[in-house]
Design a protein around this motif. Sequence first.
Motif, PDB file in Angstrom:
ATOM      1  N   TYR A 109       0.822  -1.211   0.000  1.00 39.55           N
ATOM      2  CA  TYR A 109       0.000   0.000   0.000  1.00 39.55           C
ATOM      3  C   TYR A 109       0.860   1.267   0.000  1.00 39.55           C
ATOM      4  CZ  TYR A 109      -4.483   2.261   0.379  1.00 39.55           C
ATOM      5  OH  TYR A 109      -5.600   2.997   0.100  1.00 39.55           O
ATOM      6  N   TYR A 110       2.035   1.189   0.679  1.00 37.34           N
ATOM      7  CA  TYR A 110       2.935   2.354   0.655  1.00 37.34           C
ATOM      8  C   TYR A 110       3.408   2.638  -0.773  1.00 37.34           C
ATOM      9  CZ  TYR A 110       3.542   2.906   5.701  1.00 37.34           C
ATOM     10  OH  TYR A 110       3.335   3.171   7.024  1.00 37.34           O
ATOM     11  N   THR A 141       0.807   4.002  -3.684  1.00 36.19           N
ATOM     12  CA  THR A 141       0.546   5.447  -3.624  1.00 36.19           C
ATOM     13  C   THR A 141       1.911   6.143  -3.687  1.00 36.19           C
ATOM     14  OG1 THR A 141       0.618   5.334  -1.214  1.00 36.19           O
ATOM     15  CG2 THR A 141      -1.551   5.208  -2.220  1.00 36.19           C
ATOM     16  N   ARG A 185      -0.904   7.770   7.737  1.00 36.50           N
ATOM     17  CA  ARG A 185      -1.940   7.009   7.063  1.00 36.50           C
ATOM     18  C   ARG A 185      -2.299   5.703   7.783  1.00 36.50           C
ATOM     19  NH1 ARG A 185      -0.241   2.492   5.103  1.00 36.50           N
ATOM     20  NH2 ARG A 185      -2.395   2.092   4.501  1.00 36.50           N
ATOM     21  N   GLU A 190      -6.079   6.829   7.792  1.00 35.43           N
ATOM     22  CA  GLU A 190      -6.614   6.612   6.446  1.00 35.43           C
ATOM     23  C   GLU A 190      -7.569   5.420   6.425  1.00 35.43           C
ATOM     24  OE1 GLU A 190      -3.893   5.388   3.406  1.00 35.43           O
ATOM     25  OE2 GLU A 190      -5.069   6.318   1.824  1.00 35.43           O
ATOM     26  N   TYR A 208     -10.046  -0.588  -0.785  1.00 30.43           N
ATOM     27  CA  TYR A 208      -8.763   0.108  -0.986  1.00 30.43           C
ATOM     28  C   TYR A 208      -8.698   0.546  -2.445  1.00 30.43           C
ATOM     29  CZ  TYR A 208      -7.321  -1.910   3.473  1.00 30.43           C
ATOM     30  OH  TYR A 208      -7.240  -2.253   4.802  1.00 30.43           O
ATOM     31  N   ASP A 209      -8.951   1.818  -2.678  1.00 29.03           N
ATOM     32  CA  ASP A 209      -9.035   2.325  -4.049  1.00 29.03           C
ATOM     33  C   ASP A 209      -7.783   2.087  -4.896  1.00 29.03           C
ATOM     34  OD1 ASP A 209     -11.591   3.004  -3.603  1.00 29.03           O
ATOM     35  OD2 ASP A 209     -11.295   5.176  -3.539  1.00 29.03           O
ATOM     36  N   PRO A 210      -6.564   2.176  -4.327  1.00 22.28           N
ATOM     37  CA  PRO A 210      -5.397   1.993  -5.208  1.00 22.28           C
ATOM     38  C   PRO A 210      -5.121   0.529  -5.557  1.00 22.28           C
ATOM     39  CG  PRO A 210      -4.815   3.265  -3.240  1.00 22.28           C
ATOM     40  CD  PRO A 210      -6.139   2.636  -2.995  1.00 22.28           C
TER      41      PRO A 210
END
Lengths: 238, 310
Positions: A16-17, A20, A71, A75, B90-92
Motif C-alpha cells: 500500500y505504501y 501510492t 496514514r 486513512e 482500498y481504491d489503489p
Amino acid sequence: MSLYQFSTLIKHELRYYFVTPIAYVVIAVFWSASGFFFSFNQLFVSAINMVSAFHNMSLLLMLMIPFLSMRTFAEERQNNTLELLMTLPISEAALVWAKYLALMTIVLLMLLGSAVAVAILSYFGDPDYGPIVGGYIGIFLLAASFSGVGLLMSSISTNQIVAAALTWFCLLLLWFADYGASLFPSSWLVYFFQHISFSVHYLDLIRGVLTRGTLIYFISVIFLTLVASVQILRIKRS
Amino acid sequence: MSGPLLELRNVWKRFGRYDVLKDLNLSVGKGEIVGLLGPNGSGKTTTLRIAAGYSWSDEGEVLISGESVYPNAPLSRSDVGYLPEKVPLYDPLRVSEYLKFLASVRGLRGQIAKGAVQRVLQAFNLSAVEGRLIGHLSKGFRQRVGLAQALLTQPKILLLDEPTNGLDPGQLVEARDMIRRASEDRAVIFSTHIMQEVSALCTRVVYLLDGNLRSISLVSDWSIGGTIKARVRCNTIDTLLTQISQLSPDIRSERIDQGENIFDIVLDCSSDLRGELSALLVTNGDLLSFQSETLSLERRVLKLLDEKEK
C-alpha cells in the motif's frame, strides 16, 4: 492467528505504501536531503565522520516519518477499511505490529540508502567503523521511536493531516522536553524532564555510544506507544 | 445443527448517557434472511457492528453457533461475513489484489485462496473487472466487490448494512438476487430503509424501536386490519355511510355517477370487517364490486410507530 496471516498483513501494508506516491516521495526526499547535507559537510567542514550526517538524519526523520505514519490508522478509518480489518480474524495487537513492522521496513530502506555516504567516506578516507555502526543502530532506534509515536497519533485520529500534525507536536515536545527542567529547578521534575527528552538521549546515539539507559529509554518509548495504540483500538471498539 | 447460527442475548449499548440498545435479543437460524428496519439513529448499524465483532456491547453476549464470541473474538469472526454501510475498499488496489489480500488474511492459502477469489469473482460477475483499480469502479461494481469480500470464506453468517444503498434499479435487482443466493445455506441479517426490499427478500422482519426489536409479520394477515374498496349503487347513501362509520370511522366515499347514484366507498379498518361491511352494502343497495387488501408493510410499520406514540 497464523504467521502467514500476519505476514500477509505486513505485505499488504508495504504494498500500500508503494501503490501510492507517499513512500517514493518520502524516500526520495530523505535520500536527497541527507545526501546534500553529507556532501555539504564533507566539502565545507571536511569532517571524516558521520556525526553531523546522523544529526541531520535525525532531524530529517522527525520531519519525514509523520508523513509515513499518518496514514496507518487514520486513512483506514477515513476509508472505513478499519471496520473491515477489525472484523477479520486478527487481533488488534497483530494489526498494530504489522503496521509498525511495515513502517519500519520503509524506514530501514531510507537508512540503507543513506549508507552510500559511508561508502564514499571509505573510498576517500579511513573512517572508524565502530561509531558509524553504533550511530546507525542509534538512528534506527530513534526512527523506531518516532514511528511508534506516529502510529499512536494515527490511531487516535480520523484525519491524516491531524495525525501528522499531532505527531510533529509530540515529537517536538519530547525533543525539547529537557527545556522544561529549567522551569522547575531543584525539583525531581528536572530528572523527569531530562530523562524523557529525545535530545538528551540522541546525542550519545549519533556518536555511536549506546548505553543501557538509552537503550531502555528507546525500547520503552517503542513498547509504550505500541501498547497504547492497541489500547486505543480496543477503546474505540467499545 | 438445529440451534440459531447467530444470537444476540440481552445486549445493551450505551453512547454516553444514551442507551442505543436496551436488552436486545435476536436470533437468526440457517436459511433465514432477517430484515432489520428502524429510523435513522435507531441502532441498526450498532446492532450489526456488535454482531460482526467490530463493536463491543456494554452488557449481554453474542453467540455464534451457540458459543460466546468473547473472549475469542478474532477466532469467531471467521464465521462472519460483514459488509459495512460504507463499502470498505482500498481504491489503489486492483479488484483481484483486494480479494486475494482478504482471502489470505482470513487464513486461506495457495490454490484454496485462488479458488475462493475465482468463485466470488464469478458469482458476482466481477471477472471482467478483476484487473481494474477499485478506485475506477462504478458504485454498483464497488458494492459487488464489497459483497464478494463478505462471502470469500463462505461464512455461516452474513451481515449487510444497507447493502443496496445508492444502487440503480438494475443493480438493485442484481444485488437482491445475490443476497437471495447467498442466503441459501447461511443466516443473513441486513438493514435497510426500503420496504420493497424487505418484502422481496426477507423471511422475517424486525423493527428497531427505542433500543429494542419488535417483530413485524411479513404474512398478509387481517388480524391487524386492512383496506376495503367497494362500489355500490345506493339511493340512501347518507344512511349507509352512518351505519358504516359505526363499524370504523375511517371511511371515504365518492359519487361516481350522478344519474344512477353509484358510489365508491373506501374503508380503512383495524380488524377484519369484510363480513359486516358486505352485509351492510347488500342490505342497503346493489353491491357492484368488492375488493379488500391487508395492510402493506409500510402501513404496518407506521401502525407500530403510532402505537409507540400512544
